[in-house]
Motif scaffolding. Structure first.
Motif, PDB file in Angstrom:
ATOM      1  N   ALA A 211       0.828  -1.209   0.000  1.00 47.09           N
ATOM      2  CA  ALA A 211       0.000   0.000   0.000  1.00 47.09           C
ATOM      3  C   ALA A 211       0.859   1.255   0.000  1.00 47.09           C
ATOM      4  O   ALA A 211       0.565   2.223  -0.697  1.00 47.09           O
ATOM      5  CB  ALA A 211      -0.925   0.000   1.216  1.00 47.09           C
ATOM      6  N   LEU A 212       1.929   1.240   0.779  1.00 42.78           N
ATOM      7  CA  LEU A 212       2.836   2.385   0.828  1.00 42.78           C
ATOM      8  C   LEU A 212       3.414   2.682  -0.554  1.00 42.78           C
ATOM      9  O   LEU A 212       3.421   3.834  -1.005  1.00 42.78           O
ATOM     10  CB  LEU A 212       3.956   2.095   1.827  1.00 42.78           C
ATOM     11  N   CYS A 213       3.913   1.639  -1.220  1.00 46.15           N
ATOM     12  CA  CYS A 213       4.539   1.819  -2.528  1.00 46.15           C
ATOM     13  C   CYS A 213       3.535   2.265  -3.594  1.00 46.15           C
ATOM     14  O   CYS A 213       3.804   3.180  -4.376  1.00 46.15           O
ATOM     15  CB  CYS A 213       5.228   0.532  -2.969  1.00 46.15           C
ATOM     16  N   LEU A 214       2.372   1.611  -3.620  1.00 47.70           N
ATOM     17  CA  LEU A 214       1.361   1.952  -4.621  1.00 47.70           C
ATOM     18  C   LEU A 214       0.800   3.359  -4.395  1.00 47.70           C
ATOM     19  O   LEU A 214       0.595   4.114  -5.358  1.00 47.70           O
ATOM     20  CB  LEU A 214       0.226   0.929  -4.597  1.00 47.70           C
ATOM     21  N   THR A 215       0.547   3.708  -3.145  1.00 55.10           N
ATOM     22  CA  THR A 215       0.025   5.041  -2.837  1.00 55.10           C
ATOM     23  C   THR A 215       1.041   6.113  -3.205  1.00 55.10           C
ATOM     24  O   THR A 215       0.691   7.156  -3.772  1.00 55.10           O
ATOM     25  CB  THR A 215      -0.326   5.161  -1.339  1.00 55.10           C
ATOM     26  N   GLY A 216       2.318   5.855  -2.902  1.00 55.36           N
ATOM     27  CA  GLY A 216       3.363   6.803  -3.261  1.00 55.36           C
ATOM     28  C   GLY A 216       3.471   6.992  -4.755  1.00 55.36           C
ATOM     29  O   GLY A 216       3.571   8.124  -5.251  1.00 55.36           O
ATOM     30  N   ALA A 217       3.450   5.889  -5.504  1.00 50.89           N
ATOM     31  CA  ALA A 217       3.559   5.968  -6.960  1.00 50.89           C
ATOM     32  C   ALA A 217       2.347   6.664  -7.572  1.00 50.89           C
ATOM     33  O   ALA A 217       2.483   7.542  -8.448  1.00 50.89           O
ATOM     34  CB  ALA A 217       3.702   4.559  -7.541  1.00 50.89           C
ATOM     35  N   PHE A 218       1.152   6.286  -7.110  1.00 49.42           N
ATOM     36  CA  PHE A 218      -0.064   6.899  -7.647  1.00 49.42           C
ATOM     37  C   PHE A 218      -0.107   8.397  -7.357  1.00 49.42           C
ATOM     38  O   PHE A 218      -0.423   9.201  -8.235  1.00 49.42           O
ATOM     39  CB  PHE A 218      -1.295   6.217  -7.036  1.00 49.42           C
ATOM     40  N   THR A 219       0.222   8.773  -6.124  1.00 47.82           N
ATOM     41  CA  THR A 219       0.187  10.185  -5.734  1.00 47.82           C
ATOM     42  C   THR A 219       1.224  10.992  -6.502  1.00 47.82           C
ATOM     43  O   THR A 219       0.965  12.131  -6.909  1.00 47.82           O
ATOM     44  CB  THR A 219       0.424  10.339  -4.225  1.00 47.82           C
ATOM     45  N   ALA A 220       2.415  10.415  -6.699  1.00 44.53           N
ATOM     46  CA  ALA A 220       3.475  11.117  -7.424  1.00 44.53           C
ATOM     47  C   ALA A 220       3.068  11.418  -8.864  1.00 44.53           C
ATOM     48  O   ALA A 220       3.504  12.417  -9.446  1.00 44.53           O
ATOM     49  CB  ALA A 220       4.752  10.294  -7.408  1.00 44.53           C
ATOM     50  N   ILE A 221       2.214  10.556  -9.431  1.00 45.20           N
ATOM     51  CA  ILE A 221       1.739  10.768 -10.803  1.00 45.20           C
ATOM     52  C   ILE A 221       0.489  11.636 -10.820  1.00 45.20           C
ATOM     53  O   ILE A 221       0.369  12.573 -11.621  1.00 45.20           O
ATOM     54  CB  ILE A 221       1.446   9.410 -11.479  1.00 45.20           C
ATOM     55  N   PHE A 222      -0.448  11.336  -9.929  1.00 42.68           N
ATOM     56  CA  PHE A 222      -1.752  11.991  -9.961  1.00 42.68           C
ATOM     57  C   PHE A 222      -1.714  13.432  -9.451  1.00 42.68           C
ATOM     58  O   PHE A 222      -2.324  14.325 -10.059  1.00 42.68           O
ATOM     59  CB  PHE A 222      -2.748  11.176  -9.123  1.00 42.68           C
ATOM     60  N   VAL A 223      -1.024  13.680  -8.349  1.00 45.75           N
ATOM     61  CA  VAL A 223      -1.057  15.006  -7.717  1.00 45.75           C
ATOM     62  C   VAL A 223      -0.514  16.117  -8.625  1.00 45.75           C
ATOM     63  O   VAL A 223      -1.157  17.164  -8.757  1.00 45.75           O
ATOM     64  CB  VAL A 223      -0.323  14.976  -6.354  1.00 45.75           C
ATOM     65  N   PRO A 224       0.666  15.955  -9.244  1.00 47.94           N
ATOM     66  CA  PRO A 224       1.140  17.033 -10.136  1.00 47.94           C
ATOM     67  C   PRO A 224       0.170  17.318 -11.277  1.00 47.94           C
ATOM     68  O   PRO A 224      -0.028  18.473 -11.660  1.00 47.94           O
ATOM     69  CB  PRO A 224       2.472  16.491 -10.665  1.00 47.94           C
ATOM     70  N   PHE A 225      -0.441  16.249 -11.802  1.00 50.97           N
ATOM     71  CA  PHE A 225      -1.410  16.436 -12.893  1.00 50.97           C
ATOM     72  C   PHE A 225      -2.641  17.191 -12.397  1.00 50.97           C
ATOM     73  O   PHE A 225      -3.109  18.145 -13.027  1.00 50.97           O
ATOM     74  CB  PHE A 225      -1.806  15.071 -13.446  1.00 50.97           C
ATOM     75  N   ALA A 226      -3.171  16.767 -11.242  1.00 50.71           N
ATOM     76  CA  ALA A 226      -4.367  17.408 -10.688  1.00 50.71           C
ATOM     77  C   ALA A 226      -4.088  18.840 -10.254  1.00 50.71           C
ATOM     78  O   ALA A 226      -4.957  19.718 -10.381  1.00 50.71           O
ATOM     79  CB  ALA A 226      -4.889  16.589  -9.519  1.00 50.71           C
ATOM     80  N   ALA A 227      -2.884  19.098  -9.737  1.00 49.62           N
ATOM     81  CA  ALA A 227      -2.542  20.444  -9.250  1.00 49.62           C
ATOM     82  C   ALA A 227      -2.596  21.464 -10.373  1.00 49.62           C
ATOM     83  O   ALA A 227      -2.951  22.631 -10.142  1.00 49.62           O
ATOM     84  CB  ALA A 227      -1.160  20.424  -8.606  1.00 49.62           C
ATOM     85  N   ARG A 228      -2.211  21.057 -11.569  1.00 48.23           N
ATOM     86  CA  ARG A 228      -2.236  21.998 -12.697  1.00 48.23           C
ATOM     87  C   ARG A 228      -3.671  22.430 -13.044  1.00 48.23           C
ATOM     88  O   ARG A 228      -3.895  23.505 -13.573  1.00 48.23           O
ATOM     89  CB  ARG A 228      -1.588  21.353 -13.924  1.00 48.23           C
TER      90      ARG A 228
END
Length: 231
Positions: A211-228
């Motif tokens: 869960a730690l690894c998947l959440t980190g990977a997903f957030t690293a991809i999703f958050v920058p995209f969503a922030a824009r």
């Protein structure tokens, strides 16, 4: 004496002694969540820095190679994952759905609450990474232009809240499955939660690592995209 106190050797020694002291308190208290080494160790270091009138930023610079080691430590979680691969494979679909929903909720809930309390733009950017492990949170926050100190503080606070409330919450919900314990800890409380999960069992630790690894990977991809789009 002044040069010794402000040097790297003293900072490293203080950190190691604080950790050993925190582990002693933790084990003697029958592993009480509020005395987890992350909490008690940080408290001991903070008290020492206050008594010695040391600047935190100078202390951090002297031990920041320890922060670097968080990256390899996170990668090393692949070992327990491999050992429990037969269990993880059988639940791949539900776990991926849970990570996606959980990671989005973790970021969105923090942003909504902070926004309601009037947080500024930089603070909002810094809180998006509160549920991922520190090395990833620092990198993502820097890329977003947020404030890394706020990001790290929110990561630690999230982990502390996770490990101090999960026993009470899951007992109330009558959830005793180690897989659920571990996965929820890794998703919501990152590395601090994962260390707590390994104390419960190897199965809980493996699911928490995933869960730690998947959440980190997903957030690293999703958050920058969503922030824009939204921030």
């Amino acid at each position: 004496m002044s040069e010794l106190i402000h040097g790297p050797l003293f900072a490293i020694t203080l950190t190691l002694l604080a950790y050993q002291g925190a582990m002693f308190l933790y084990t003697r208290s029958a592993r009480a969540a509020m005395l987890h080494p992350t909490i008690s160790g940080a408290t001991l270091i903070a008290l020492a820095l206050m008594l010695l009138q040391q600047d935190y930023h100078a202390y951090y610079q002297n031990i920041n190679w320890l922060t670097f080691l968080l990256g390899p430590a996170t990668v090393a979680l692949a070992v327990p994952l491999y050992r429990q691969l037969h269990l993880l494979r059988n639940m791949a679909g539900p776990l991926l759905i849970t990570v996606t929903v959980g990671a989005i909720f973790a970021s969105a809930s923090a942003l909504i609450i902070a926004w309601l309390f009037g947080a500024n733009h930089d603070t909002l950017l810094s809180l998006t990474t509160k549920s991922i492990t520190t090395p990833i949170a620092i990198t993502v926050t820097q890329d977003l232009g947020g404030i890394t100190t706020i990001a790290v503080a929110s990561v630690i606070l999230t982990g502390v809240v996770g490990i101090t409330t999960i026993s009470w919450l899951f007992n109330k919900l009558d959830i005793q499955d180690d897989r659920l314990w571990g996965f929820c800890l890794g998703l919501a409380a990152h590395a601090i939660g994962t260390s707590r999960a390994f104390e419960r069992s190897a199965v809980a630790g493996a699911f928490s690592s995933l869960a730690l690894c998947l959440t980190g990977a997903f957030t690293a991809i999703f958050v920058p995209f969503a922030a824009r789009w939204f921030l």
